[in-house]
Every structure is written in structure tokens, then in C-alpha cells.
Write a protein that holds these residues in place. Structure first.
Motif: not given
Length: 190
Positions: A132-138, A142-143, A145-149
Motif C-alpha cells: 500500500n505504501i509503494i502504491i502511494a509512492i507511485v 505521478i502527481i 511529475y505532473v506538477i513539475l511539468k
């Protein structure tokens, strides 16, 4: 392996608040103005690798030096508490020097996968299943990445005051999380 949507959501919210990528938009924009281009993909991937690796190796490092996960979680609750105070009160408790270059080092580590994030991961590991923590990390990567972009567009959309409001709201959420981490792990020590 026990997938639990509630754990993914809670761990994801903790990481989102600690990473505070929205609150760091002004720093990202200033880095972009200083050096021209930020490698969003590279920064996101490297920070994700750092977080997942620390999730697994961090506990082994603790065992090696003789610290149990509950004690580390309590120490982590203090760090999260002070990060939350920074966000809510608008003060700077931790030194956040602006780097000269916008390479992996200032973005992936300390800004995205910094001390607060890594401490939070081990604190979360004391309470939640690793998957569950790994899924939360992924999801968070993604968030990020989108915000940096799209950091320039987000800053124009929210404005300075909008970013400050979001930062304060997540600060209060972090305060509550710090208190919960502290109380649940203190009980397990005694």
C-alpha cells in the motif's frame, strides 16, 4: 500482501503533505528561472527510486544500529510535527538553501525525497502494509511529475495566496498525522 484502499489513500495523503510539491512550486519556478530547464522525468524517477529503496533498506539500517521501528516512528513524528509547524505558521525551521543548479540533487533529494519524506516512509511502514505504501509512492511520484511539468501554469491559476492556503491546510493535516503517529507508537513501546 494485503491491498487496502484506505491505507493507500492515507499513506498517499501523508506523503503528499510531506513532499509538499504544491507548496514548493515557488522554489521550482525560481529554479527554472535560474537554470532554464528542469528535468521533471528524471527528478520524479530518481526520487521514486530513493523512496522505494529507503522503504526496504531503511528498516535494515535501523536494525543494524539497534533502533526499533516504533522508536524511529516516534522520532519521525517529531520531524513531521515541525514540518507541519513550518507550513502552518509560515516560518523556516529547516535550512532550505536554493541550489545553484536544478539537477537531480536539489529536486529529487532534498526537495521531493527529503528527510521528512524518508522519515514518514519508515513511520508509515510501522503501521501499514508495504504494498500500500509503494502504491502511494507511485501515485505521489505521478502527481509530482505532473506538477513539475506544469508548475508555471499552476502558479498562475492558484496565485500566491492560493498556494499558501493549500500549504496551510496540508500543514494542519500533517499536525494531526504527527500526533497520531506519536500516540500509536508510544503505546506500543510500553
Amino acid at each position: 500482501m494485503a491491498f487496502d484502499l484506505k491505507e493507500v489513500f492515507t499513506a498517499g495523503m501523508v506523503l503528499f503533505a510531506v513532499i509538499d510539491i504544491i507548496g514548493n512550486i515557488p522554489l521550482v519556478i525560481s529554479l527554472r528561472k535560474k537554470v532554464g530547464h528542469i528535468q521533471s522525468e528524471k527528478a520524479s524517477i530518481v526520487s521514486g527510486i530513493i523512496m522505494i529503496a529507503f522503504l526496504f533498506v531503511g528498516e535494515e539500517i535501523l536494525k543494524l544500529i539497534g533502533i526499533d521501528t516504533n522508536s524511529f516512528a516516534i522520532a519521525g513524528s517529531f520531524i513531521i510535527f515541525f514540518l507541519a509547524l513550518e507550513m502552518v505558521l509560515g516560518v523556516n525551521l529547516f535550512n532550505n538553501d536554493e541550489p545553484d543548479t536544478a539537477s537531480i540533487v536539489p529536486l529529487a533529494f532534498p526537495m521531493i525525497a527529503g528527510a521528512g519524506t524518508l522519515t514518514s516512509l519508515l513511520s508509515l511502514r510501522a503501521e501499514y502494509h508495504v504494498i500500500n505504501i509503494i502504491i502511494a509512492i507511485v501515485i505521489n511520484i505521478i502527481i509530482v511529475y505532473v506538477i513539475l511539468k506544469s508548475s508555471s501554469r499552476i502558479e498562475k491559476l492558484l496565485g500566491r495566496s492560493g498556494i499558501n492556503i493549500i500549504r496551510k491546510v496540508f500543514g494542519v493535516v500533517l499536525l494531526a498525522i504527527a500526533v497520531k503517529l506519536f500516540t500509536s507508537n508510544v503505546q506500543q513501546l510500553f
